[in-house]
Every structure is written in structure tokens, then in C-alpha cells.
Write a protein that holds these residues in place. Structure first.
Motif, short mmCIF file in Angstrom:
data_model
loop_
_atom_site.label_atom_id
_atom_site.label_comp_id
_atom_site.label_asym_id
_atom_site.label_seq_id
_atom_site.Cartn_x
_atom_site.Cartn_y
_atom_site.Cartn_z
N SER A 37 -22.88 4.44 39.53
CA SER A 37 -24.23 3.92 39.68
C SER A 37 -24.71 3.06 38.51
CB SER A 37 -25.22 5.06 39.93
OG SER A 37 -25.21 6.00 38.87
N PRO A 38 -24.29 3.31 37.24
CA PRO A 38 -24.77 2.42 36.17
C PRO A 38 -24.33 0.97 36.31
CG PRO A 38 -23.93 4.48 35.24
CD PRO A 38 -23.53 4.44 36.68
N GLN A 283 -24.48 -0.57 28.75
CA GLN A 283 -24.03 0.80 28.99
C GLN A 283 -25.17 1.81 29.10
OE1 GLN A 283 -21.10 1.33 29.85
NE2 GLN A 283 -19.72 -0.11 28.85
N GLY A 284 -26.38 1.43 28.71
CA GLY A 284 -27.51 2.33 28.86
C GLY A 284 -27.80 3.20 27.66
N PHE A 285 -27.07 3.02 26.55
CA PHE A 285 -27.39 3.77 25.34
C PHE A 285 -27.37 2.83 24.14
CE2 PHE A 285 -23.32 4.95 27.25
CZ PHE A 285 -22.40 4.37 26.38
N ASP A 286 -28.39 2.98 23.30
CA ASP A 286 -28.62 2.03 22.21
C ASP A 286 -27.79 2.42 21.00
OD1 ASP A 286 -29.59 0.05 20.63
OD2 ASP A 286 -31.60 0.88 20.40
N VAL A 287 -26.51 2.03 21.05
CA VAL A 287 -25.57 2.32 19.97
C VAL A 287 -25.03 1.00 19.45
CG1 VAL A 287 -23.36 3.39 19.39
CG2 VAL A 287 -24.93 4.55 20.95
N PRO A 288 -25.06 0.75 18.13
CA PRO A 288 -24.47 -0.47 17.59
C PRO A 288 -22.96 -0.48 17.80
CG PRO A 288 -25.96 0.55 15.99
CD PRO A 288 -25.74 1.55 17.09
N HIS A 289 -22.42 -1.64 18.11
CA HIS A 289 -21.02 -1.73 18.52
C HIS A 289 -20.50 -3.13 18.21
CE1 HIS A 289 -17.46 -0.94 20.92
NE2 HIS A 289 -17.74 -1.92 21.76
N TRP A 290 -19.28 -3.23 17.70
CA TRP A 290 -18.67 -4.53 17.40
C TRP A 290 -17.87 -5.04 18.59
CZ3 TRP A 290 -19.77 -7.35 13.19
CH2 TRP A 290 -20.29 -6.70 12.07
N VAL A 291 -18.05 -6.33 18.91
CA VAL A 291 -17.23 -7.00 19.92
C VAL A 291 -16.65 -8.26 19.28
CG1 VAL A 291 -18.53 -6.10 21.88
CG2 VAL A 291 -19.18 -8.31 20.88
N LEU A 292 -15.59 -8.76 19.87
CA LEU A 292 -14.93 -9.98 19.39
C LEU A 292 -15.29 -11.15 20.31
CD1 LEU A 292 -12.89 -11.75 17.86
CD2 LEU A 292 -11.07 -10.70 19.25
N CYS A 293 -15.98 -12.15 19.77
CA CYS A 293 -16.31 -13.37 20.51
C CYS A 293 -15.21 -14.40 20.23
CB CYS A 293 -17.66 -13.93 20.08
SG CYS A 293 -19.03 -12.76 20.20
N HIS A 294 -14.55 -14.86 21.29
CA HIS A 294 -13.40 -15.74 21.08
C HIS A 294 -13.34 -16.93 22.01
CE1 HIS A 294 -11.25 -14.35 24.71
NE2 HIS A 294 -11.77 -13.17 24.43
N GLY A 295 -14.22 -17.03 22.98
CA GLY A 295 -14.16 -18.15 23.93
C GLY A 295 -15.53 -18.42 24.53
N GLY A 296 -15.65 -19.58 25.13
CA GLY A 296 -16.90 -19.95 25.76
C GLY A 296 -16.66 -20.60 27.11
N VAL A 297 -17.52 -20.28 28.07
CA VAL A 297 -17.53 -20.93 29.37
C VAL A 297 -18.97 -21.37 29.61
CG1 VAL A 297 -15.61 -19.54 30.25
CG2 VAL A 297 -17.95 -18.73 30.58
#
Length: 368
Positions: A37-38, A283-297
């Protein structure tokens, strides 16, 4: 594209009779085994009812995922593509539970590169496919490897390792739990990785890679959830990281990285951006998290997310090559309660090609 579909509400367990006749029982069992459901589960049904597909997607993103297509698979996928074009999305993914390579290729899907941490057990598909809409995948023709973090706190280390493997500064085969935990140990503010400490650890691990930190505050960050005594000693470590950055010649720019600046880094300068985001929207929870940005569309930035929520039916197919609309990424990368933006920009190794790092000028726009 002329609509050739109907969207039917997804009610796990209360399957309509036509779906019980069409879908194998093991497929229906898997669909209902987790709470999807989320991620807005919905059934897209071909206009003549001969084919159907279960779709899900993270909120705040620009894709949908076919969990399975049942019945007349080509008709089901055609219906999904019609629906997706109407939604203005950038991408359709297809989990490889029941999808064949032949059916995927016939529908214009390309196989996803398998993750470095291979799926284990019944909860992970052993393959996956992607179709970029409108030719928008040109900017991500050579994606980085996908590696899932093995702990709840090593996202910063994993994004850095994946960025460097993509840049050719780190062998893919070296990405394992030892490398992940070792880099985390060097970068951690216990247990999180704050931007300056992560930038310092990257420079020490890969001296030939240009590094810049963009953090629009001079205060310690990611400490508001802790008691005063816990904040105090971590703040000391963050000040020490700033001293290390100055000693190593790592610029720490206090102007906010703009979305145009981020796009300039990944599109024109071929740099990697490790971006700190909140998981509240996706995800519905306010947790800091690192992601890798590597491309653009068009309209979206493509990221690798080293974590996915199996409890909501996510797999590595969701987290790999994940397009996030510019506006969504702009919002989720303002970290509460301080409302700061933190990023580490890694250039190509100097032995390969000199690079000018992205910084921000006085207007918060990319410079140089």
C-alpha cells in the motif's frame, strides 16, 4: 498513444474472478505476501481483459514498476505503456519474476545490470528490465553498478564506493562488506556520515579524485535527534572534519547547491554527486539518507539508492536507475529541522582527466 487500458483498484486477497482465472496462484500469493500500500499498487488491464499487470512505484518518483504481467503478456505491457505515457513518466521497470527475456525485448525493455550483491532467497527477483520513455535514457547509457548497503547506516560509504567504481577509480569486484564498513569507519559521525566527514574520507581513500563538499550551514548537522551530551562530542568530531578538509584542500562551500548546479555536475562535467535526502516522501519516514546522483533525463535526476524497503514489496529493481523529478529531489534534499542541503561532489580521477569542481556562487548557482 490511444488509451488501451483500465485501471482497477488493487485489493490483496479479494481478487476478482477474472484475475483468479488469469494469474497463476503462486503469482497471486506473492502479490499478497507483503503490504504494498505505501507504493500505490494498481492493476492495469488491457481493454479486452485478456492481459493485466500489477504496478507499483515509490511516491515522489518518475517511474512505475511492473511486478508481473499475466494473461496475454504483450497486451498487458502495451496497456501499461499507454498508461505510463499518459502519466508523463520517464521510465517503466519490469521485475523478472515471470518476465521472459524474449517478452521484455519484444516490448522494448533492456535488461538491467545485475546487482553486485546478488539476490538471495525468494524475496528478490534474479533479473529485471527497464524501458525509458521517449528516448530519455540516453543520459544513463552506462549506469553504475548496484550495491545494496548491508547495514542501516552505511549508505554514505556505499554511494561513494559505487561512484568511484563507476568512475573507474575502484574495481567493481572490490565492492563488498569489508570495503563498505571500512569506508564508513573512516567517515562516520557515529553512526551517520555527515557531508564534511564523508568528503574527507573520500579524499583520503582516493587522493587522485577531486572532491568538494557543499553544505549551506557552518553548524554541526544530523544531531537534532540526540541528547545534548550526545550532540556535544559528535560536534567536536565534525569540527575536526572541517579542519581535516582545510588541511587537505577540500573546498567546503556554504552556498546551497541548486538543482541546476547538480544537473551541471552530472550532465556536463561528468561528476558524481552524493546527495543527502530525507526518505519521508519516498518511504514515509523522515530519515536522512545518502543517494548517488549520476544521470539526468528530461525533468528528472537518476539516482542509485543503496537501500530498498522489502516490507513494502520493493526490490533492487526499484532502487537501481531510479528517476526522481527535479521538484521532488529539490524538496526531499532539504533536511529538517535545520533545512540544510548537503552534498559531496566527486570529480573524475585526475590521472584520467582534469576536472573543474562544481561550487556555488553568491546566488547559489553553479560556478566555473
Amino acid at each position: 498513444m490511444t488509451p488501451t487500458y483500465t485501471v482497477v483498484p488493487y485489493e490483496p486477497g479479494a481478487w476478482p474472478e477474472w484475475l483468479r482465472r488469469t494469474a497463476p496462484s503462486d503469482v497471486l500469493k506473492r502479490w499478497g505476501a507483503v503490504d504494498r500500500s505505501p507504493h500505490a499498487p494498481r492493476l492495469v488491464v488491457a481493454h479486452d481483459g485478456d492481459g493485466a499487470a500489477l504496478l507499483t512505484a515509490r511516491p515522489g518518483t518518475a517511474y512505475v514498476k511492473i511486478v508481473d504481467a499475466v494473461g496475454d503478456v504483450p497486451k498487458a505491457v502495451e496497456a501499461v505503456l499507454s498508461y505510463t505515457y499518459e502519466q508523463g513518466l520517464a521510465q517503466v521497470k519490469w521485475e523478472g519474476w515471470t518476465a521472459s527475456t524474449k517478452d521484455a525485448a519484444a516490448a522494448g525493455f533492456a535488461p538491467l545490470r545485475l546487482p553486485l550483491t546478488r539476490p538471495h532467497g525468494p524475496g528478490e527477483p534474479e533479473s529485471g528490465y527497464v524501458r525509458w520513455l521517449g528516448g530519455s535514457g540516453d543520459g544513463v547509457a552506462d549506469p553504475p553498478p548496484y550495491y545494496r548497503q548491508s547495514t542501516h547506516f552505511t549508505c554514505g560509504a556505499v554511494t561513494a564506493l559505487a561512484a568511484q567504481a563507476h568512475a573507474g577509480a575502484e574495481p567493481w569486484e572490490s565492492l563488498d562488506r569489508t570495503a563498505e564498513l571500512t569506508l564508513w569507519r573512516d567517515a562516520t559521525n557515529f553512526p551517520t556520515c555527515e557531508p564534511v566527514g564523508l568528503g574527507v574520507a573520500v579524499r583520503l581513500r582516493w587522493p587522485s579524485s577531486p572532491v568538494a563538499v557543499l553544505l549551506d550551514t557552518d553548524r554541526p548537522v544530523l544531531l537534532s535527534h540526540l541528547s545534548e551530551s550526545e550532540r556535544e562530542w559528535r560536534a567536536v568530531l565534525q569540527h575536526a572534519s572541517r579542519s581535516d578538509a582545510e588541511r587537505l584542500g577540500i573546498p567546503v562551500d556554504t552556498q546551497r547547491l541548486s538543482l541546476p548546479g547538480l544537473r551541471d555536475a552530472i550532465d556536463r562535467k561528468r561528476q558524481h554527486v552524493l546527495l543527502l535526502v530525507s526518505l519521508a516522501a519516498m518511504q514515509g519516514f523522515d530519515v536522512p539518507h545518502w543517494v548517488l546522483c549520476h544521470g539526468g533525463v528530461p525533468g528528472a535526476v537518476v539516482v542509485e539508492d543503496p537501500w530498498f524497503n522489502t516490507a513494502a514489496g520493493e526490490t533492487w529493481v526499484d532502487a537501481h536507475l531510479l528517476p526522481i523529478p527535479d521538484a521532488s529531489l529539490d524538496s526531499m534534499s532539504l533536511i529538517a529541522p535545520e533545512s540544510f542541503r548537503g552534498a559531496v561532489v566527486i570529480g573524475r580521477p585526475l590521472l584520467d582527466q582534469p576536472d573543474t569542481m562544481v561550487t556555488a556562487d553568491s546566488r547559489g548557482e553553479p560556478a566555473g
